[in-house]
Design an enzyme around this catalytic site. Structure first.
Site, PDB file in Angstrom:
ATOM      1  N   ASP A  38       0.820  -1.210   0.000  1.00  0.00           N
ATOM      2  CA  ASP A  38       0.000   0.000   0.000  1.00  0.00           C
ATOM      3  C   ASP A  38       0.853   1.259   0.000  1.00  0.00           C
ATOM      4  OD1 ASP A  38      -2.615   1.312   0.238  1.00  0.00           O
ATOM      5  OD2 ASP A  38      -1.923   1.894   2.235  1.00  0.00           O
ATOM      6  N   MET A  43      -7.372   5.723   3.363  1.00  0.00           N
ATOM      7  CA  MET A  43      -7.569   6.854   2.460  1.00  0.00           C
ATOM      8  C   MET A  43      -6.376   7.092   1.533  1.00  0.00           C
ATOM      9  SD  MET A  43     -10.572   7.978   3.061  1.00  0.00           S
ATOM     10  CE  MET A  43     -10.453   9.495   2.117  1.00  0.00           C
ATOM     11  N   ARG A  44      -5.323   6.281   1.679  1.00  0.00           N
ATOM     12  CA  ARG A  44      -4.148   6.523   0.836  1.00  0.00           C
ATOM     13  C   ARG A  44      -4.477   6.336  -0.641  1.00  0.00           C
ATOM     14  NH1 ARG A  44      -0.523   3.769   3.458  1.00  0.00           N
ATOM     15  NH2 ARG A  44       0.453   5.548   4.470  1.00  0.00           N
ATOM     16  N   ALA A  45      -5.343   5.389  -0.949  1.00  0.00           N
ATOM     17  CA  ALA A  45      -5.691   5.151  -2.353  1.00  0.00           C
ATOM     18  C   ALA A  45      -6.341   6.386  -2.974  1.00  0.00           C
ATOM     19  CB  ALA A  45      -6.624   3.946  -2.463  1.00  0.00           C
TER      20      ALA A  45
END
Length: 702
Positions: A199, A280-282
């Site tokens: 990720d 929320m990184r995506a």
């Protein structure tokens, strides 16, 4: 290590054939390093490293403060630079560096090292920069990133996320800027990265060699031409390289002015929610990628096509739920989500041919800012049809599930009973759902590679003592060092408050953590195990143990025995995916040559000890204990088990015997192995049955 200066020109980036997604992902990160880097996954021999190294020649030169070891920018030097503060000295222009991180690098080589002796005796921060400092404002390339030790990957990705590297040693700390384009390559056959580490890479690209003959011919033709005359080959592609270099510079200048409207943001959020990605990184990565795509295409507004391409690059590796899931994205679902949450106005859809794609050299290649159109044909800069290569890579996602994968749920099965020694082979059956298993440890204290299974002396973990350093000082044990130096202060003429420390006084910490082991599975696939429901449960148990081995960073191997002998179905490897694939295809039937399986295990372990003596093995035998193959099968099986026990092999027998009447043969096998026998129910972590976690069986501690 920093790539050494070499007069031989790099293979031109523009000359790389095919691999549109890889080239595009690299170029987007060159435009906007905030995207977070690229992880390139692919089989061996697919030019992953060639493409990455070729990118360095395209990066614009950087201005640095003269004499600064940390590449500070003259107009905005790092206020915390260890070589600072910087005055108004002359700036120097230098090419963008590409720094390679070797698989066997130490922590000190990566982040830098403090001279602890000088820090204690003189009170100065004598810091030797590491590879992260060398890579500042450049490219950090990690080949085979999946083979790096976990703690190195953690340090690497933390630095990439924070833009700074911290070196902390016994109260002495140094911080310096470390902003770089992070690129990692890996072959999934050699093991996976942990999902949380996957990720941290902004984009992930899957590459595979094309099966299109024309493309393969062109690859060979260009490579032979380059090897014959590198300078001449590079000169023929100089115009295309200059154009790409110019476009990167222009896109960087345009990037701050790109508008990411509410409509595009809504599509990004809806897409991430639809594919159930964690965190929320995506969303953030998709937003940055879409913005970079617009800048690369020469636009100041993000369009739906940018959001779609950003999703294809940023989401596949983030939607995996377990290590056996292949990265991928359902493009039909993606299109449906984008259409459902698309904007009614302000998207620029009135322009049938938005500016950007197709403008650069190579037409529909990565210079165009997206995938080639469906009717795109070959051109001179990227000969051969590139779309079939793309379709070939995406096709497996559209294939129907294998029959055994469709057999989930309590579908009634016809009775399939096989007496011991039955000769007919039965087709492979699917596994039940994996479950969380109890941890099975190897007894004693090892010194193997860092992992999460058995106790071991490691470079990381809790401090259990101190010792004189062997070679370079590792982790300083401050109290032991002071204790060793204190009695000699008067003799050494100490006058001030500082402690007079000599090399002989230094002590390094002895730490205890956990190691990864070699878990060798010996699976009974004979007729006595062939009842469909029973074999499905056995496969589910082995699959659960494989998942546990993945999480604990073990190497795994698999031996199966049935019929007349045993087969090494999977040589020891770090790829649990390969083990799961072999298990899924495992047929059953025939006699039960238990002794052959144990003898094959003994041979495999003997070879592995010669290869890596520090990695301790754990033998997991999955069987009902029956032995029917060959002459005197029971006696030969007992002898083979005692042979393994004599080598000190830690063993556990997973008893698969079923039915109201049980013979207890698996328990007898465990006693011969001097190991432990557990049932399938006891293997579950939530089982109420008592199970000693350490595999010590009847053996007494040495």
């Amino acid at each position: 290590m920093t790539t050494p200066h070499d007069t031989t020109p790099q293979y031109p980036f523009s000359a790389v054939v095919g691999m549109d997604d890889l080239r595009l992902a690299l170029l987007l990160n060159a435009v906007s390093p905030a995207v977070g880097g690229v992880l390139v996954r692919g089989e061996k021999g697919t030019a992953k490293s060639t493409a990455v190294r070729a990118l360095s020649a395209l990066m614009p030169a950087v201005d640095v403060v003269g004499g600064c070891r940390f590449a500070c920018a003259p107009d905005a030097p790092d206020p915390g630079c260890p070589d600072g503060p910087h005055g108004t000295g002359a700036a120097e222009e230098r090419p963008t560096r590409m720094v390679e991180l070797p698989v066997g690098a130490s922590e000190d080589r990566l982040v830098g090292a403090l001279d602890i002796e000088r820090a204690l005796s003189e009170g100065v921060k004598a810091f030797e920069p590491g590879l992260l400092a060398d890579a500042h404002r450049g490219i950090l390339y990690v080949d085979e990133v999946n083979l790096l030790h976990d703690h190195l990957v953690d340090l690497l990705l933390d630095a990439a996320a924070m833009g700074a590297s911290y070196v902390e040693r016994e109260g002495v700390s140094v911080r310096h800027a470390a902003r770089f384009l992070l690129v990692g390559t890996m072959n999934p056959e050699e093991g996976e990265l942990r999902p949380q580490l996957l990720d941290r890479f902004g984009l992930t690209v899957e590459v595979a060699a094309s099966r299109e003959p024309d493309l393969r011919v062109e690859v060979v033709r260009r490579r032979l031409a380059y090897d014959a005359d590198p300078a001449g080959f590079a000169a023929r592609w100089a115009a295309e390289e200059d154009e790409l270099r110019r476009r990167i510079t222009v896109a960087r200048e345009l990037l701050p002015g790109v508008t990411l409207g509410d409509a595009a943001l809504r599509q990004i959020a809806a897409t991430c929610a639809a594919f159930e990605v964690d965190g929320m990184r995506a969303d953030i990565v998709m937003a940055r990628t879409a913005t970079a795509l617009a800048a690369w295409a020469g636009r100041t507004e993000v369009l739906e096509e940018d959001v779609r391409q950003a999703a294809l690059l940023a989401l596949p590796h983030r939607r995996r739920r377990n290590p056996f899931d292949a990265p991928g994205l359902d493009e039909d679902k993606l299109d449906q989500t984008l259409e459902e949450f698309g904007a009614d106005e302000g998207t620029g859809d009135d322009d049938p041919e938005p500016d950007g794609p197709g403008d650069g050299p190579g037409g529909g290649g990565p210079e165009g800012g997206g995938r080639p159109p469906q009717d795109a044909g070959p051109d001179e800069s990227a000969p051969g049809p590139e779309l079939p290569h793309q379709q070939e890579r995406e096709a497996p996602q559209e294939q129907p599930a294998a029959p055994e994968q469709q057999e989930s749920g309590p579908t009634p099965e016809p009775a399939e009973q096989s007496a011991p020694g039955a000769g007919g082979e039965k087709a492979a059956v699917g596994a039940t759902e994996p479950f969380r298993t109890r941890r099975l440890d190897v007894p004693g204290l090892g010194e193997g590679a860092d992992g999460r299974r058995s106790r071991a002396r490691t470079a990381h973990g809790r401090t259990t003592g101190a010792r004189r350093p062997h070679g370079a000082l590792g982790k300083l044990h401050l109290a032991a060092t002071v204790q060793a130096a204190a009695p000699h202060q008067r003799v050494r003429g100490r006058r001030g408050p500082g402690l007079v420390v000599r090399r002989d006084d230094l002590r390094e910490a002895v730490r205890e953590g956990r190691e990864g082991n070699l878990v060798l599975f010996v699976v009974d696939a004979s007729g006595s195990m062939a009842a469909r429901k029973r074999m499905s449960a056995v496969k589910g148990a082995v699959l659960s143990l494989l998942l546990d081995a993945y999480q604990r960073r073990d190497k795994i191997g698999m031996i199966t025995f049935r019929g007349a002998g045993a087969e090494l179905a999977l040589p020891p490897t770090s790829s649990v995916e390969a083990g799961a694939a072999r298990l899924e295809q495992l047929p059953t039937g025939g006699r039960t040559p238990l002794s052959e399986g144990l003898l094959r295990a003994h041979e495999v372990l003997r070879v592995e000890r010669m290869r890596d003596a520090s990695r301790r093995p754990l033998l997991v035998v999955v069987t009902d204990g029956r032995a029917t193959g060959g002459p005197e099968p029971v006696l030969r099986s007992a002898r083979a088990a005692r042979l393994l026990a004599a080598q000190g092999t830690a063993s556990v027998v997973v008893d698969c015997e079923a039915g109201p009447v049980r013979l207890g043969l698996a328990g007898e096998l465990a006693r011969e192995l001097q190991g432990t026998a557990i049932t399938l129910d006891e293997l579950r972590a939530d089982s109420v049955s008592a199970l000693v976690r350490t595999v010590q069986g009847n053996r007494k501690a040495a």
